[in-house]
Design a protein around this motif. Structure first.
Motif, mmCIF file in Angstrom:
data_model
loop_
_atom_site.group_PDB
_atom_site.id
_atom_site.type_symbol
_atom_site.label_atom_id
_atom_site.label_comp_id
_atom_site.label_asym_id
_atom_site.label_seq_id
_atom_site.Cartn_x
_atom_site.Cartn_y
_atom_site.Cartn_z
ATOM 1 N N CYS A 253 -11.447 3.272 5.653
ATOM 2 C CA CYS A 253 -10.177 3.707 6.229
ATOM 3 C C CYS A 253 -9.618 2.605 7.122
ATOM 4 O O CYS A 253 -10.333 2.089 7.985
ATOM 5 N N SER A 254 -8.347 2.296 6.920
ATOM 6 C CA SER A 254 -7.654 1.369 7.810
ATOM 7 C C SER A 254 -6.576 2.135 8.548
ATOM 8 O O SER A 254 -5.673 2.691 7.915
ATOM 9 N N PRO A 255 -6.655 2.201 9.876
ATOM 10 C CA PRO A 255 -5.673 2.977 10.632
ATOM 11 C C PRO A 255 -4.331 2.263 10.720
ATOM 12 O O PRO A 255 -4.215 1.092 10.352
ATOM 13 N N ILE A 256 -3.358 2.975 11.213
ATOM 14 C CA ILE A 256 -2.057 2.376 11.475
ATOM 15 C C ILE A 256 -2.248 1.290 12.543
ATOM 16 O O ILE A 256 -3.043 1.476 13.477
ATOM 17 N N SER A 257 -1.528 0.201 12.398
ATOM 18 C CA SER A 257 -1.658 -0.901 13.336
ATOM 19 C C SER A 257 -1.436 -0.424 14.772
ATOM 20 O O SER A 257 -0.441 0.253 15.076
ATOM 21 N N GLY A 258 -2.380 -0.741 15.651
ATOM 22 C CA GLY A 258 -2.276 -0.330 17.045
ATOM 23 C C GLY A 258 -3.000 0.961 17.367
ATOM 24 O O GLY A 258 -3.220 1.279 18.544
ATOM 25 N N HIS A 259 -3.366 1.716 16.345
ATOM 26 C CA HIS A 259 -4.100 2.962 16.568
ATOM 27 C C HIS A 259 -5.576 2.663 16.773
ATOM 28 O O HIS A 259 -6.193 1.957 15.978
ATOM 29 N N LYS A 260 -6.142 3.243 17.830
ATOM 30 C CA LYS A 260 -7.525 2.952 18.172
ATOM 31 C C LYS A 260 -8.473 4.094 17.863
ATOM 32 O O LYS A 260 -9.684 3.941 17.975
ATOM 33 N N SER A 261 -7.921 5.240 17.517
ATOM 34 C CA SER A 261 -8.760 6.409 17.248
ATOM 35 C C SER A 261 -8.721 6.746 15.765
ATOM 36 O O SER A 261 -7.652 6.799 15.149
ATOM 37 N N VAL A 262 -9.890 6.963 15.193
ATOM 38 C CA VAL A 262 -10.007 7.339 13.782
ATOM 39 C C VAL A 262 -10.904 8.570 13.670
ATOM 40 O O VAL A 262 -11.950 8.642 14.311
ATOM 41 N N SER A 263 -10.454 9.519 12.877
ATOM 42 C CA SER A 263 -11.252 10.723 12.628
ATOM 43 C C SER A 263 -11.412 10.918 11.125
ATOM 44 O O SER A 263 -10.537 10.535 10.345
ATOM 45 N N ASP B 55 6.190 -0.251 8.267
ATOM 46 C CA ASP B 55 4.789 -0.349 8.683
ATOM 47 C C ASP B 55 3.906 0.435 7.739
ATOM 48 O O ASP B 55 4.275 1.510 7.276
ATOM 49 N N ALA B 56 2.717 -0.101 7.471
ATOM 50 C CA ALA B 56 1.796 0.597 6.592
ATOM 51 C C ALA B 56 1.230 1.795 7.320
ATOM 52 O O ALA B 56 0.996 1.779 8.521
ATOM 53 N N GLY B 57 1.027 2.867 6.542
ATOM 54 C CA GLY B 57 0.400 4.044 7.109
ATOM 55 C C GLY B 57 -1.103 3.897 7.079
ATOM 56 O O GLY B 57 -1.637 2.798 6.912
ATOM 57 N N VAL B 58 -1.780 5.011 7.199
ATOM 58 C CA VAL B 58 -3.236 5.023 7.104
ATOM 59 C C VAL B 58 -3.624 4.804 5.639
ATOM 60 O O VAL B 58 -3.124 5.514 4.762
ATOM 61 N N THR B 59 -4.463 3.819 5.388
ATOM 62 C CA THR B 59 -4.860 3.538 4.017
ATOM 63 C C THR B 59 -6.342 3.823 3.834
ATOM 64 O O THR B 59 -7.167 3.462 4.687
ATOM 65 N N GLN B 60 -6.651 4.472 2.732
ATOM 66 C CA GLN B 60 -8.040 4.814 2.423
ATOM 67 C C GLN B 60 -8.400 4.247 1.054
ATOM 68 O O GLN B 60 -7.583 4.215 0.142
ATOM 69 N N SER B 61 -9.653 3.815 0.954
ATOM 70 C CA SER B 61 -10.131 3.319 -0.335
ATOM 71 C C SER B 61 -11.574 3.738 -0.565
ATOM 72 O O SER B 61 -12.335 3.884 0.404
ATOM 73 N N PRO B 62 -11.948 3.983 -1.823
ATOM 74 C CA PRO B 62 -11.048 4.065 -2.981
ATOM 75 C C PRO B 62 -10.292 5.393 -2.977
ATOM 76 O O PRO B 62 -10.552 6.249 -2.141
ATOM 77 N N THR B 63 -9.380 5.585 -3.913
ATOM 78 C CA THR B 63 -8.650 6.844 -3.981
ATOM 79 C C THR B 63 -9.461 7.901 -4.722
ATOM 80 O O THR B 63 -9.378 9.094 -4.390
ATOM 81 N N HIS B 64 -10.218 7.482 -5.691
ATOM 82 C CA HIS B 64 -11.083 8.384 -6.442
ATOM 83 C C HIS B 64 -12.443 7.729 -6.643
ATOM 84 O O HIS B 64 -12.534 6.504 -6.743
ATOM 85 N N LEU B 65 -13.458 8.571 -6.722
ATOM 86 C CA LEU B 65 -14.812 8.050 -6.856
ATOM 87 C C LEU B 65 -15.688 9.093 -7.529
ATOM 88 O O LEU B 65 -15.615 10.277 -7.170
ATOM 89 N N ILE B 66 -16.480 8.661 -8.487
ATOM 90 C CA ILE B 66 -17.449 9.560 -9.109
ATOM 91 C C ILE B 66 -18.838 8.992 -8.876
ATOM 92 O O ILE B 66 -19.096 7.826 -9.171
ATOM 93 N N GLN C 106 -4.076 9.356 2.426
ATOM 94 C CA GLN C 106 -3.990 10.191 1.226
ATOM 95 C C GLN C 106 -5.345 10.649 0.733
ATOM 96 O O GLN C 106 -5.437 11.419 -0.207
ATOM 97 N N GLY C 107 -6.391 10.183 1.394
ATOM 98 C CA GLY C 107 -7.712 10.693 1.093
ATOM 99 C C GLY C 107 -8.425 9.991 -0.045
ATOM 100 O O GLY C 107 -7.820 9.288 -0.852
ATOM 101 N N THR C 108 -9.724 10.200 -0.073
ATOM 102 C CA THR C 108 -10.571 9.751 -1.174
ATOM 103 C C THR C 108 -11.142 10.992 -1.837
ATOM 104 O O THR C 108 -11.780 11.811 -1.177
ATOM 105 N N ARG C 109 -10.877 11.132 -3.129
ATOM 106 C CA ARG C 109 -11.425 12.267 -3.880
ATOM 107 C C ARG C 109 -12.788 11.870 -4.405
ATOM 108 O O ARG C 109 -12.898 11.017 -5.280
ATOM 109 N N LEU C 110 -13.848 12.486 -3.854
ATOM 110 C CA LEU C 110 -15.222 12.199 -4.267
ATOM 111 C C LEU C 110 -15.725 13.314 -5.172
ATOM 112 O O LEU C 110 -15.657 14.490 -4.802
#
Lengths: 114, 117
Positions: free
Chosen positions: A23-33, A1-12, A107-111
């Motif tokens: 942010c895309s949560p894990i399938s079935g997860h309804k809460s996002v922080s 199963d895919a974990g939590v995915t964030q995009s983009p990974t880096h941004l300037i 894994q976060g987005t580095r801004l």
């Protein structure tokens, strides 16, 4: 199963610009922080959403906003970027909003604001 | 307001040895959870261990165990038989429960753990 995915990974971005983080949560997860982690510090809470409703907001200015979509994915928006907004932005999802439930982080987005 | 304090910015341990990371917290709540998260250079926060405040028994997960002292508001992490892969930033975190809902995580500033071969 895919974990939590964030995009983009880096941004300037340049000061004064606007940014949208996703942010895309894990399938079935309804809460996002969302959390902001400045270099050398622990993460600080920005927002929590559950079932598309805001359930909590941290001590951040109104330039920060977020929303959750019907598929439970989420966006974090930051307007009028400042140099101090440079940070790692972490998204966490959990199955529900209460009880013993583990938060899984992306894994976060580095801004970087220049 | 709740706060979490990690007084050790950096710690070092020899491979196969044991190390203890300290954490204290401040709260007036009675219903809460405590966590230790590991953040390797890959940046992803990984849950190491969790402790429910209402449980007197200290949580254990393989080589990781905690010493939870509720009255002293202390929550230390012990890593036994340290491995090179344990090298990372470790964050202590607090989360309260209220009205049946889950609060947000409050993190300490972290402890950087180095493991020497």
């Amino acid at each position: 199963d895919a974990g939590v995915t964030q995009s983009p990974t880096h941004l300037i971005k340049t000061r004064g610009q606007h940014v949208t983080l996703r942010c895309s949560p894990i399938s079935g997860h309804k809460s996002v922080s969302w959390y902001q982690q400045v270099l050398g510090q622990g993460p600080q809470f920005i927002f929590q959403y559950y079932e598309k409703e805001e359930r909590g907001r941290g001590n951040f200015p109104d330039r920060f906003s977020a929303r959750q979509f019907p598929n439970y994915s989420s966006e974090l928006n930051v307007n009028a970027l400042l140099l101090g907004d440079s940070a790692l932005y972490l998204c966490a999802s959990s199955l529900r909003s209460r009880g013993v439930t583990e938060a899984f982080f992306g894994q976060g987005t580095r801004l970087t604001v220049v | 307001a709740q706060t979490v304090t990690q007084s050790q910015p950096e710690m070092s341990v020899q491979e196969a040895e044991t190390v203890t990371l300290s954490c204290t917290y401040d709260t007036s709540e009675s219903d809460y959870y405590l966590f230790w998260y590991k953040q390797p250079p890959s940046r992803q926060m990984i849950l190491v261990i969790r402790q429910e405040a209402y449980k007197q028994q200290n949580a254990t997960e393989n080589r990781f165990s905690v010493n939870f002292q509720k009255a002293a508001k202390s929550f230390s992490l012990k890593i036994s038989d340290s491995q090179l892969g344990d090298a990372a930033m470790y964050f202590c975190a607090y989360r309260r429960e209220y009205g049946g809902s889950q609060g947000n995580l409050i993190f300490g500033k972290g402890t950087k753990l180095s493991v020497k071969p």
